[in-house]
Every structure is written in structure tokens, then in C-alpha cells.
Design an enzyme around this catalytic site. Structure first.
Site, PDB file in Angstrom:
ATOM      1  N   ASP A  10     -42.430  -4.885   8.511  1.00 15.90           N
ATOM      2  CA  ASP A  10     -41.963  -4.898   9.892  1.00 15.90           C
ATOM      3  C   ASP A  10     -41.759  -6.351  10.315  1.00 15.90           C
ATOM      4  OD1 ASP A  10     -41.254  -4.157  12.424  1.00 15.90           O
ATOM      5  OD2 ASP A  10     -43.241  -3.465  13.039  1.00 15.90           O
ATOM      6  N   ASP A 104     -35.029  -3.868  11.386  1.00 15.55           N
ATOM      7  CA  ASP A 104     -36.168  -4.759  11.222  1.00 15.55           C
ATOM      8  C   ASP A 104     -37.377  -4.154  10.543  1.00 15.55           C
ATOM      9  OD1 ASP A 104     -36.657  -3.052  13.319  1.00 15.55           O
ATOM     10  OD2 ASP A 104     -37.661  -4.542  14.569  1.00 15.55           O
ATOM     11  N   GLU A 105     -37.286  -2.939  10.022  1.00 14.12           N
ATOM     12  CA  GLU A 105     -38.446  -2.369   9.355  1.00 14.12           C
ATOM     13  C   GLU A 105     -38.030  -1.334   8.326  1.00 14.12           C
ATOM     14  OE1 GLU A 105     -41.057   0.283  11.564  1.00 14.12           O
ATOM     15  OE2 GLU A 105     -39.610   0.370  13.209  1.00 14.12           O
TER      16      GLU A 105
END
Length: 371
Positions: A10, A104-105
Site C-alpha cells: 500500500d 496505489d495498492e
């Protein structure tokens, strides 16, 4: 079943960190990515801004009230997508079993890693180091034996942290956590649990599956297993995303045309940010409204092509809202969804897993609890 090695990576305050990286004058300052207008919404906040209670999906006027020195920056999704591709290339060096949740993850299954490192902890360290070296950004990671705990772990030592939860530690780790941190337990579910005396994973584990069934319906099975650190979902790199959307429930029912239109504008901002973040496009807009008496209705409109941009998405949403105005009874929930998803015209697949859209996961039938 052999123990799997799962990593959840993350990025730390991704959008805001990219802006601080690219604009040195923003470093160390409270930054919000999003619009600063009266109807603007925060898409992401730097850690300096979070210290003042600023967070994503917060109305910009509220954020500015909490942090008068807050600096607003317009989002640059094309840049965020480019950085996300860089990060994905780092993941691919170690495994092809990658399940992105957003730009983003992502989950990674490194049970059989390409480089033969053998240790999920060493792989997570290598990935975080490569991300920092190649993008100038930091990432946090959780390493564990399933997706549920890996994602909880990645949030444990943020920012720029690493948390490892071994199989023999899973149930004890979950027991110490507030239930509001369980992915799939939203604010209203947490409130209901609080009323029932459930505050931690240990409290939840003490309840029988029958009791959970009576109080939480079809989500009982998930809650029963989650409280024991059990999650058998596989990392799935090719699951289809069917829709992207979001909804808000209001403490005070909204009645006037003006406040309902303003509320819809706020939802447009939130949902379009998710659409841009996911990199998807679709051709159907669905509006959902729940009246004060809990009667729920939906209205939808489909085009023979993908929705062109946010302005068109908003225009269709308002046209659907107009169909139910005036709402004299009052509306307690309003939502918008983009469906008929298609990315690059290829089998309606996004390459991202279908996940819930109001910050909860895994995908579960929590509607009867949250609403």
C-alpha cells in the site's frame, strides 16, 4: 492446504506524495489533492494534513476549516497511473499473481516467487526498497498467510512500515484490533456492533455463528471466520470489475432540490475520482436513492458508447435525480454507480479485482447492515 505467502503493498498517501515529490516546495507541508471549491472533495491528503484530521472523501470546506494552511493541488491522474505502472513492473519481477485494488495498492501471492528468494519478508523488503529507489516514494507492506490479515498488517506500521503476521499469530493479532478496522465493517456496522457490546476482534470471536446470523444476516459467515483470522480467498489477477460507485448516508434527511443537487455533486466528485483511479470506463450510470421510510429506488441511463468525461457523468446523474424531484419525504441515502465497464475494449476487464467501493473489503453483502 499449504500455507500461502501473501503480501499487501500500500503506497503511503500516494497522490499527495507524488505531488510532494514533483513539487519540492510542498514537502513537509499539509497538502490535499482535490478541488478547493465549495463543492470540492479531498481525493488524498498528505500525512502533514492528516495530522489535522484531513482525510480522503472529506468536503474541501471541512478540510480547510480543520487545517487553515492546507494547500490544494489539482489531481494529475495520468501521472499517478504512470507511477502505478512503474510499481506494477516491480511486482512482476517477483510474481505474476498480482491483484490490484487501485493505483496505489495490490495483493501479491509470492508462495512461488520468480527469483527463488523463498522468504515473503525478504521479497516485501526488496519491493519496498525498489519502489523507493525507482519512484522516490515510500510504501508500506503487510506479510501474512491470507489477504485479510496481510491488508490489516500493511496499515499497522504506516507510513513506510512493514508488519509480519505469522500463521500462529493471526488469531491473536485479529483479537486485539478494533472491529472498525475490519475490512467490510463500515461506520454504521461498527456503531451497531458497539451497541451490541462488540468492540474488538476478541469480542466478535466470542459470538456464535448463529448469533451473528441473527444480527448480521448473510455476513455472519465472513465475520465468524474473520474473527479467527481465516480467509481462503485467492489472489486473483483477472477478476472482472462490474461497477465503480459510491454512496453517502446522511444523518439529516435531504429534502430541497438545491441540497440534493449539491449532495449529488459531492458524490460525483468522489465516484469520478474512483473511476479515474481505477482506470476504467463504462456506458451506464445508475443513481440510487433511499427515502426516509427506507424505500429504495434506482434510475439508470445507458449510452451506446462509454461515458466521455466527468461532466457527462455528472449531467446524466443530475438528469436521473431530476426524475425523482421533488423529494418531499426526504432522502437519507444517495449514490451513483458507473457500470457496463469496459477498459480498452477488451472483454470489460480492468485487470483489477472487484472490490467494494466505499472503502471496505472484501466484497460482501453488507448492504443490509450499512443501510
Amino acid at each position: 492446504m499449504p500455507v500461502r505467502k501473501i503480501i499487501h503493498v500500500d503506497m503511503d498517501a500516494f497522490y499527495a506524495s507524488v505531488e510532494q515529490r514533483d513539487h519540492p516546495e510542498l514537502r513537509g507541508k499539509p497538502v490535499a489533492v482535490g478541488g478547493s471549491s465549495k463543492r470540492g472533495v479531498v481525493a488524498a491528503a498528505s500525512y502533514e494534513a492528516r495530522a489535522f484530521g484531513v482525510k480522503s472523501a472529506m468536503p474541501s470546506v471541512t478540510a480547510q476549516r480543520r487545517c487553515p494552511d492546507l494547500i490544494f493541488v489539482k489531481p494529475r491522474f495520468e501521472v499517478y497511473r504512470a507511477v502505478s505502472r512503474q510499481i506494477r513492473e516491480i511486482f512482476v519481477r517477483h510474481t505474476d499473481l498480482i491483484e490490484p485494488l487501485a493505483l496505489d495498492e495490490a495483493y501479491l501471492d509470492v508462495t512461488e516467487d520468480k527469483q527463488g528468494i523463498g522468504s515473503a519478508v525478504k521479497i516485501a523488503k526488496a519491493i519496498r526498497a525498489a519502489i523507493n529507489e525507482e519512484t522516490g516514494l515510500t510504501a508500506s507492506a503487510g506479510v501474512s498467510y491470507n489477504k485479510f490479515i496481510a491488508k490489516l498488517a500493511s496499515d499497522q506500521n504506516k507510513p513506510d512500515g512493514l508488519c509480519i503476521i505469522l500463521p500462529q499469530q493471526g488469531e491473536a493479532f485479529v483479537a486485539t484490533l478494533p472491529v472498525r478496522r475490519f475490512h467490510g465493517v463500515g461506520p454504521r456496522t461498527a456503531e451497531k456492533m458497539e451497541r451490541l457490546g462488540i468492540r474488538t476482534g476478541a469480542d466478535l470471536r466470542a459470538m456464535s455463528e448463529e448469533w451473528l446470523q441473527r444480527n448480521f444476516g448473510s455476513s455472519a459467515g465472513y465475520l465468524f471466520k474473520a474473527a479467527r483470522g481465516i480467509d481462503n480467498r485467492r489472489v486473483n489477477p483477472s477478476r472482472e470489475r462490474k461497477s465503480v460507485g459510491g454512496e453517502l448516508t446522511y444523518f439529516n434527511d435531504k429534502r430541497s432540490n438545491e441540497e440534493l443537487r449539491a449532495a449529488l455533486d459531492e458524490i460525483v466528485e468522489i465516484v469520478w475520482r474512483r473511476i479515474e483511479s481505477s482506470g476504467v470506463r463504462g456506458r451506464t450510470v445508475v443513481m440510487k436513492a433511499r427515502y426516509a421510510d427506507f424505500r429504495t429506488l434506482t434510475r439508470s441511463k445507458s449510452l451506446n458508447r462509454n461515458i466521455a468525461d466527468k461532466a457527462e457523468f455528472a449531467a446524466i446523474g443530475h438528469a436521473l435525480l431530476n426524475q425523482i424531484l421533488p423529494a418531499e419525504m426526504g432522502i437519507r441515502l444517495l449514490g451513483l454507480t458507473l457500470s457496463g465497464i469496459d477498459q480498452n475494449g477488451q472483454n470489460h476487464r480492468t485487470g483489477a479485482a472487484e472490490e467494494p467501493l466505499v472503502g471496505v473489503q472484501p466484497t460482501l453483502p453488507f448492504a443490509e447492515i450499512e443501510n
